[in-house]
Design a protein around this motif. Sequence first.
Motif, PDB file in Angstrom:
ATOM      1  N   ILE A 209      -2.228 -10.780   3.273  1.00 53.22           N
ATOM      2  CA  ILE A 209      -2.324 -12.207   2.961  1.00 53.22           C
ATOM      3  C   ILE A 209      -2.122 -12.434   1.469  1.00 53.22           C
ATOM      4  O   ILE A 209      -1.359 -13.314   1.041  1.00 53.22           O
ATOM      5  N   TRP A 210      -2.807 -11.619   0.649  1.00 55.12           N
ATOM      6  CA  TRP A 210      -2.691 -11.791  -0.800  1.00 55.12           C
ATOM      7  C   TRP A 210      -1.274 -11.502  -1.272  1.00 55.12           C
ATOM      8  O   TRP A 210      -0.696 -12.271  -2.043  1.00 55.12           O
ATOM      9  N   PHE A 211      -0.710 -10.401  -0.817  1.00 51.10           N
ATOM     10  CA  PHE A 211       0.616 -10.007  -1.268  1.00 51.10           C
ATOM     11  C   PHE A 211       1.664 -11.050  -0.895  1.00 51.10           C
ATOM     12  O   PHE A 211       2.498 -11.432  -1.727  1.00 51.10           O
ATOM     13  N   GLY A 212       1.643 -11.522   0.350  1.00 56.22           N
ATOM     14  CA  GLY A 212       2.633 -12.512   0.776  1.00 56.22           C
ATOM     15  C   GLY A 212       2.557 -13.785  -0.031  1.00 56.22           C
ATOM     16  O   GLY A 212       3.583 -14.313  -0.485  1.00 56.22           O
ATOM     17  N   ALA A 213       1.342 -14.288  -0.241  1.00 59.25           N
ATOM     18  CA  ALA A 213       1.181 -15.530  -1.011  1.00 59.25           C
ATOM     19  C   ALA A 213       1.588 -15.323  -2.460  1.00 59.25           C
ATOM     20  O   ALA A 213       2.252 -16.179  -3.066  1.00 59.25           O
ATOM     21  N   ALA A 214       1.201 -14.178  -3.044  1.00 58.80           N
ATOM     22  CA  ALA A 214       1.529 -13.913  -4.447  1.00 58.80           C
ATOM     23  C   ALA A 214       3.030 -13.756  -4.644  1.00 58.80           C
ATOM     24  O   ALA A 214       3.615 -14.316  -5.588  1.00 58.80           O
ATOM     25  N   LEU A 215       3.679 -12.997  -3.768  1.00 59.16           N
ATOM     26  CA  LEU A 215       5.121 -12.786  -3.904  1.00 59.16           C
ATOM     27  C   LEU A 215       5.877 -14.102  -3.749  1.00 59.16           C
ATOM     28  O   LEU A 215       6.827 -14.372  -4.506  1.00 59.16           O
ATOM     29  N   GLU A 216       5.470 -14.924  -2.810  1.00 56.92           N
ATOM     30  CA  GLU A 216       6.146 -16.210  -2.617  1.00 56.92           C
ATOM     31  C   GLU A 216       6.010 -17.094  -3.854  1.00 56.92           C
ATOM     32  O   GLU A 216       6.974 -17.725  -4.291  1.00 56.92           O
ATOM     33  N   ARG A 217       4.832 -17.113  -4.462  1.00 60.46           N
ATOM     34  CA  ARG A 217       4.626 -17.919  -5.669  1.00 60.46           C
ATOM     35  C   ARG A 217       5.470 -17.404  -6.829  1.00 60.46           C
ATOM     36  O   ARG A 217       6.034 -18.190  -7.605  1.00 60.46           O
ATOM     37  N   LEU A 218       5.556 -16.089  -6.970  1.00 61.65           N
ATOM     38  CA  LEU A 218       6.350 -15.531  -8.064  1.00 61.65           C
ATOM     39  C   LEU A 218       7.830 -15.875  -7.902  1.00 61.65           C
ATOM     40  O   LEU A 218       8.504 -16.236  -8.871  1.00 61.65           O
ATOM     41  N   VAL A 219       8.338 -15.761  -6.687  1.00 57.94           N
ATOM     42  CA  VAL A 219       9.742 -16.095  -6.437  1.00 57.94           C
ATOM     43  C   VAL A 219       9.992 -17.577  -6.692  1.00 57.94           C
ATOM     44  O   VAL A 219      11.010 -17.962  -7.287  1.00 57.94           O
ATOM     45  N   GLU A 220       9.068 -18.426  -6.261  1.00 60.85           N
ATOM     46  CA  GLU A 220       9.219 -19.868  -6.498  1.00 60.85           C
ATOM     47  C   GLU A 220       9.258 -20.185  -7.985  1.00 60.85           C
ATOM     48  O   GLU A 220       9.944 -21.125  -8.406  1.00 60.85           O
ATOM     49  N   ARG A 221       8.539 -19.414  -8.787  1.00 67.26           N
ATOM     50  CA  ARG A 221       8.508 -19.627 -10.235  1.00 67.26           C
ATOM     51  C   ARG A 221       9.655 -18.933 -10.951  1.00 67.26           C
ATOM     52  O   ARG A 221       9.721 -18.908 -12.180  1.00 67.26           O
ATOM     53  N   ASN A 222      10.578 -18.333 -10.188  1.00 67.83           N
ATOM     54  CA  ASN A 222      11.720 -17.623 -10.771  1.00 67.83           C
ATOM     55  C   ASN A 222      11.316 -16.405 -11.586  1.00 67.83           C
ATOM     56  O   ASN A 222      12.012 -16.029 -12.550  1.00 67.83           O
ATOM     57  N   VAL A 223      10.210 -15.791 -11.226  1.00 66.54           N
ATOM     58  CA  VAL A 223       9.853 -14.499 -11.810  1.00 66.54           C
ATOM     59  C   VAL A 223      10.663 -13.433 -11.073  1.00 66.54           C
ATOM     60  O   VAL A 223      10.612 -13.336  -9.853  1.00 66.54           O
ATOM     61  N   ALA A 224      11.433 -12.659 -11.806  1.00 72.81           N
ATOM     62  CA  ALA A 224      12.244 -11.604 -11.191  1.00 72.81           C
ATOM     63  C   ALA A 224      11.334 -10.483 -10.702  1.00 72.81           C
ATOM     64  O   ALA A 224      10.394 -10.091 -11.396  1.00 72.81           O
ATOM     65  N   VAL A 225      11.597  -9.983  -9.511  1.00 70.46           N
ATOM     66  CA  VAL A 225      10.748  -8.963  -8.906  1.00 70.46           C
ATOM     67  C   VAL A 225      11.599  -7.787  -8.427  1.00 70.46           C
ATOM     68  O   VAL A 225      12.572  -7.974  -7.690  1.00 70.46           O
ATOM     69  N   GLN A 226      11.229  -6.589  -8.873  1.00 70.66           N
ATOM     70  CA  GLN A 226      11.814  -5.359  -8.340  1.00 70.66           C
ATOM     71  C   GLN A 226      10.733  -4.627  -7.549  1.00 70.66           C
ATOM     72  O   GLN A 226       9.651  -4.339  -8.068  1.00 70.66           O
ATOM     73  N   LEU A 227      11.003  -4.335  -6.290  1.00 63.94           N
ATOM     74  CA  LEU A 227      10.118  -3.530  -5.463  1.00 63.94           C
ATOM     75  C   LEU A 227      10.781  -2.161  -5.263  1.00 63.94           C
ATOM     76  O   LEU A 227      11.818  -2.069  -4.617  1.00 63.94           O
ATOM     77  N   LEU A 228      10.194  -1.147  -5.845  1.00 65.67           N
ATOM     78  CA  LEU A 228      10.758   0.196  -5.786  1.00 65.67           C
ATOM     79  C   LEU A 228       9.781   1.113  -5.055  1.00 65.67           C
ATOM     80  O   LEU A 228       8.586   1.130  -5.373  1.00 65.67           O
ATOM     81  N   TYR A 229      10.287   1.830  -4.059  1.00 60.79           N
ATOM     82  CA  TYR A 229       9.449   2.727  -3.269  1.00 60.79           C
ATOM     83  C   TYR A 229       9.983   4.151  -3.322  1.00 60.79           C
ATOM     84  O   TYR A 229      11.190   4.371  -3.359  1.00 60.79           O
ATOM     85  N   SER A 230       9.051   5.099  -3.276  1.00 60.54           N
ATOM     86  CA  SER A 230       9.416   6.515  -3.315  1.00 60.54           C
ATOM     87  C   SER A 230       9.498   7.087  -1.914  1.00 60.54           C
ATOM     88  O   SER A 230       9.073   6.474  -0.938  1.00 60.54           O
ATOM     89  N   GLY A 231      10.002   8.306  -1.824  1.00 62.79           N
ATOM     90  CA  GLY A 231      10.128   8.987  -0.543  1.00 62.79           C
ATOM     91  C   GLY A 231       8.985   9.929  -0.251  1.00 62.79           C
ATOM     92  O   GLY A 231       9.144  10.874   0.511  1.00 62.79           O
ATOM     93  N   SER A 232       7.816   9.704  -0.841  1.00 58.84           N
ATOM     94  CA  SER A 232       6.683  10.602  -0.643  1.00 58.84           C
ATOM     95  C   SER A 232       6.204  10.620   0.801  1.00 58.84           C
ATOM     96  O   SER A 232       6.365   9.654   1.547  1.00 58.84           O
ATOM     97  N   LEU A 233       5.596  11.722   1.185  1.00 60.51           N
ATOM     98  CA  LEU A 233       4.864  11.854   2.441  1.00 60.51           C
ATOM     99  C   LEU A 233       5.731  11.654   3.671  1.00 60.51           C
ATOM    100  O   LEU A 233       5.320  11.060   4.649  1.00 60.51           O
ATOM    101  N   HIS A 234       6.978  12.139   3.583  1.00 59.16           N
ATOM    102  CA  HIS A 234       7.853  12.230   4.757  1.00 59.16           C
ATOM    103  C   HIS A 234       8.199  10.865   5.356  1.00 59.16           C
ATOM    104  O   HIS A 234       8.397  10.743   6.562  1.00 59.16           O
ATOM    105  N   VAL A 235       8.268   9.866   4.545  1.00 61.68           N
ATOM    106  CA  VAL A 235       8.581   8.531   5.028  1.00 61.68           C
ATOM    107  C   VAL A 235      10.077   8.288   4.900  1.00 61.68           C
ATOM    108  O   VAL A 235      10.719   8.742   3.961  1.00 61.68           O
ATOM    109  N   CYS A 236      10.634   7.552   5.852  1.00 55.75           N
ATOM    110  CA  CYS A 236      12.031   7.135   5.738  1.00 55.75           C
ATOM    111  C   CYS A 236      12.077   5.613   5.779  1.00 55.75           C
ATOM    112  O   CYS A 236      11.079   4.956   6.045  1.00 55.75           O
ATOM    113  N   ASP A 237      13.221   5.069   5.498  1.00 55.91           N
ATOM    114  CA  ASP A 237      13.344   3.619   5.409  1.00 55.91           C
ATOM    115  C   ASP A 237      14.688   3.197   5.982  1.00 55.91           C
ATOM    116  O   ASP A 237      15.706   3.788   5.675  1.00 55.91           O
TER     117      ASP A 237
END
Length: 317
Positions: A209-237
């Motif tokens: 809930i917090w993340f969704g609301a915060a991310l939406e507000r940042l995008v609305e304010r034109n704050v540039a956002v980079q979400l970078l994820y690693s490949g730790s712990l055998h995860v794929c994407d």
Amino acid sequence: MNDAKYDVKAAAKQTPLLFGPGDALMGMLTAPARPAPGGVACLMFNMGANHRVGPRRINVKLAHLLAERGVGSLRFDLGGVGDSDALDTSPDLQIRAVHSLKAAMDAAERMLGARQFVIVGMCSGVQHAMSAALADKRVVAVSLFDGFAFPELRARLERNLRRAMAAPAHPSFPGKARRWLQRRFLRSHSTVPLPGFFAERRAPEANAIWFGAALERLVERNVAVQLLYSGSLHVCDRGRDQLGAFARKPFAQGVQYEFIGEVDHTVCTEKGQQLFLRSVGDWVTERCFGASTERRSQGSRAPSGAEQSMPTTWAAP
């Protein structure tokens, strides 16, 4: 990554700095020899309880890389962490972190002449960076590494299968299994969170809930956002898996999402550090060279060949 690659003396001046109320906070200011126009600087701070240099000194290397490109930075310890004294006694974790980040902006504004800031947050620092961006309009961009993730059923099943297949062969498996059983079934080995800066934990639903609301507000304010994820712990994407249902939200198209399988959560390998520095360094540089006045995300940018990431709602270093 070899620090000798960067001629720091030629590219920048590094200055230890005490700042904030009562000079409680400690940091290292990196001022480039030839500052780029635009008045935007970069802030870096702790990953969990680690020192401000970051895991494998990645913040130091990023500061040196940015200095070569004309970008000033301040890497510092949050109040009560590392070399910094406690800045205040608020019981709220985010309030304390935001106070430290605001003090860092004030110091960098005074010392570097910066008026706007890009914050690089890693792991638990992701929420601190987002909170500061929500609270202070001087923040025009945030680069967020391995913070919140909400993989849905398919991604979770695949992750768990990969872990189950790999875990027994790992040399640490017997010890981890024994400790888990002790915590689970023996009262004498039960653990409770210690009070302090990193004790706050919330349910996954509350995080979402917090993340969704915060991310939406940042995008609305034109704050540039980079979400970078690693490949730790055998995860794929397979296409923004770590965002889960948020990947289908319209505002999520306004962020840059990148999943790099060769990078692990604590950037241990030389190749992982090179990939991290290339991704974050290029993105921060672009924000500081004039992209601060408008969002210039590349949300639909295709990830590189072997891009893979982190598993849970809260990543711990």
